[in-house]
Design a protein around this motif. Sequence first.
Motif, PDB file in Angstrom:
ATOM      1  N   ALA A   1       1.135   9.983  -5.143  1.00 50.65           N
ATOM      2  CA  ALA A   1       1.480  11.120  -4.537  1.00 50.65           C
ATOM      3  C   ALA A   1       2.215  12.011  -5.717  1.00 50.65           C
ATOM      4  O   ALA A   1       2.391  13.063  -5.909  1.00 50.65           O
ATOM      5  N   GLN A   2       3.097  11.080  -6.350  1.00 43.73           N
ATOM      6  CA  GLN A   2       3.771  11.439  -7.324  1.00 43.73           C
ATOM      7  C   GLN A   2       3.198  11.983  -8.439  1.00 43.73           C
ATOM      8  O   GLN A   2       3.377  13.148  -9.051  1.00 43.73           O
TER       9      GLN A   2
ATOM     10  N   GLN B   1       0.203  13.296  -8.139  1.00 40.61           N
ATOM     11  CA  GLN B   1      -0.520  14.436  -7.517  1.00 40.61           C
ATOM     12  C   GLN B   1      -2.107  14.098  -7.521  1.00 40.61           C
ATOM     13  O   GLN B   1      -2.969  14.885  -7.700  1.00 40.61           O
TER      14      GLN B   1
ATOM     15  N   THR C   1       0.688   4.252  -2.703  1.00 41.68           N
ATOM     16  CA  THR C   1       0.135   5.725  -2.081  1.00 41.68           C
ATOM     17  C   THR C   1       1.328   6.563  -2.573  1.00 41.68           C
ATOM     18  O   THR C   1       1.238   7.707  -3.104  1.00 41.68           O
ATOM     19  N   SER C   2       2.734   6.022  -2.757  1.00 46.25           N
ATOM     20  CA  SER C   2       3.827   7.004  -3.172  1.00 46.25           C
ATOM     21  C   SER C   2       3.611   7.359  -4.752  1.00 46.25           C
ATOM     22  O   SER C   2       3.728   8.444  -5.101  1.00 46.25           O
ATOM     23  N   VAL C   3       2.921   6.272  -5.379  1.00 49.47           N
ATOM     24  CA  VAL C   3       3.102   6.773  -7.023  1.00 49.47           C
ATOM     25  C   VAL C   3       1.632   7.571  -7.245  1.00 49.47           C
ATOM     26  O   VAL C   3       1.590   8.466  -8.091  1.00 49.47           O
TER      27      VAL C   3
ATOM     28  N   ASP D   1       0.851  -1.113   0.003  1.00 51.90           N
ATOM     29  CA  ASP D   1      -0.078  -0.125   0.183  1.00 51.90           C
ATOM     30  C   ASP D   1       0.790   1.364   0.035  1.00 51.90           C
ATOM     31  O   ASP D   1       0.476   2.156  -0.720  1.00 51.90           O
ATOM     32  N   ASP D   2       2.046   1.328   0.655  1.00 47.87           N
ATOM     33  CA  ASP D   2       3.096   2.331   0.613  1.00 47.87           C
ATOM     34  C   ASP D   2       3.340   2.879  -0.732  1.00 47.87           C
ATOM     35  O   ASP D   2       3.456   3.885  -1.126  1.00 47.87           O
ATOM     36  N   GLY D   3       3.790   1.749  -1.444  1.00 44.21           N
ATOM     37  CA  GLY D   3       4.326   1.682  -2.915  1.00 44.21           C
ATOM     38  C   GLY D   3       3.252   2.462  -3.734  1.00 44.21           C
ATOM     39  O   GLY D   3       3.473   3.341  -4.458  1.00 44.21           O
TER      40      GLY D   3
ATOM     41  N   HIS E   1       8.722  13.053 -13.398  1.00 39.19           N
ATOM     42  CA  HIS E   1       8.718  11.644 -12.901  1.00 39.19           C
ATOM     43  C   HIS E   1       8.830  10.470 -13.872  1.00 39.19           C
ATOM     44  O   HIS E   1       9.422   9.501 -13.628  1.00 39.19           O
TER      45      HIS E   1
END
Length: 563
Positions: free
Chosen positions: A438-439, A441, A434-436, A430-432, A500
């Motif tokens: 965020a990238q 936006q 969420t990180s994309v 899930d962290d992975g 990105h």
Amino acid sequence: MISLSKMVLKERRDVFLSILLGFLAGAGAVSLFANSGYLISVAAISPPFFIITISIALLQLFSATRALSRYGERLVSHRATFTMLSNIRVHFFSRIEPLASSLSQRFRSGDLLARIVGDVESLQNYFLRVWYPPVVMVTIFLGTTFFLSFFSWQIAVIVVIGVAITGGVIPAIFSIRQRRVASTIRKERGHLSTEATELLYGYRDLKLHQRLEQKEKELLEQSDVYVSEQGVQGARRVFNVSFNQSVTLLVSWVVLLIGSLLVSGDQLDGVFLAMMVMVSLTVFENAAPMAAYPSYKEDSKRATERLEEVTELEGMPEGTEKPTAFSVTLDHVSFAYENRATLKDISMHIKEGENVAIVGASGSGKSTLLQLILRMIAQASGHVKLGNNDLVTLKEEAVWERTNAILQDQHFFFGTVRDNLLLAKSDVTDDGLTSVLAQMQLPFSLDDTILERGENLSGGERQRLAIARALLRKNEARLWLLDEPTSAIDAVTEATVLNHIREASEGDTVLFVSHRIRGLETWDRIAVMDHGRLVEYGTYEELMQKQGYFYELKSIEDSLFGV
Ligand SMILES: Nc1ncnc2c1ncn2[C@@H]1O[C@H](COP(=O)(O)OP(=O)(O)OP(=O)(O)O)[C@@H](O)[C@H]1O
């Protein structure tokens, strides 16, 4: 393509069991009624008590045999039918899978759906109603005729003639008639499905243009045609079955008449007459399905033909090799949609790790070029290579495994944001994910719902979610094919998103179809397309110095943006 008989024989164990149990059920029914007829007659002449006892015991045995065999026959024959159906489905899908990209050019989606679902499904009747009834009928009739011949050869002959008429002659006549009237039910169902899909897809536009009523009227008309065709088919089947049953009853009357004459002429013991009539009444039950045989046979034939129309399309031959290097070479490549030349004699080489932007007017062939490299379409002439491998030698899946493609229409499935991201890579935490997000936006949580085809997302959100999917695969992909991935994103967000993408694809080969000229200064090379031709190819500086087509495009864009 689909050899139906081969599909039947593949299930030979169940087919054999169905025939055996069908024979036992039919023979059990004939014996049950024969015994009843005999019991009624013999009881009237007060026979020794043991004859009645044996006869009653046999009655119970035959009725149990009939019930159990019929149950077993239904179970096994339906199991065989559904296994065959699933084999046909798998076979059909494996045939059309490589044709996926050319199917939409030949068939409208509704019609294709009707073929894939309806026509495949209708083949379930092939074993149950076309293959199986004649085999079971013949075996039961052979047994019954053999039995009857012990009592009266004349009655046996009448039954044989009756079988020949109801199981052979009448179905053959119906078959000829069926071929002549050539049922169009399958075609009409395809038309109806096409109209319904068009209405659903275009509902909003039809409403906006006040054309909904007219389209609905057309759909209803098509539905009426289909319903009336169904009615004709149904009425024809009922007529065939009723007619055949009338003839079988007539045969039983003839058996009664001839039997009575034989009894009065002392050629047949009167105690067997009722038995013979009961036998003839029961045995012809097995000829009844033969009346519907022609229409099911014709139906299966038509369904197979319609499926063959789909599978006979030429697909690209499947290669076997895996790509090992990711430079892209096009050597005098041409391509035409139907007869319209779309790519004309294109030659270019993109080194491994190079980033190339492709620009050009709308309709100049940029997307077609990417589809060609993805093996979704095949060039008419020339060669396309990945590394040293000609694309035709490569396995489709192996190319896609190493490619990150964002084409113009990305599909999103009904589900959560998480589901739609995991489609790209299933083992990301899930962290992975969420990180994309965020990238890109994107202000979504992983549990937010996405509607079918991403209906609840804006155009720019759809594009950013598609890029997020691509970013998840950055370690697998060595080739990036990006078709205007940021065309619906505002300029400020676009710059971040592109950064990105550039970062994630570092060291990989990138082909990026761009709708803007600004910002291309940093790309290794720029390919300029016009009317299917590669008119310029070089670095940004080279093309600007040349003051050719690219320079012109840049000047027009600058003047539009007031630079
Ligand atoms: N499936 C198709 N069947 C027939 N013709 C097609 C098909 N797809 C595209 N074309 C035609 O091929 C030509 C090139 O289309 P393509 O989509 O490659 O252009 P493009 O440069 O990517 O355009 P855009 O910038 O508008 O996306 C166009 O004239 C188009 O009408």
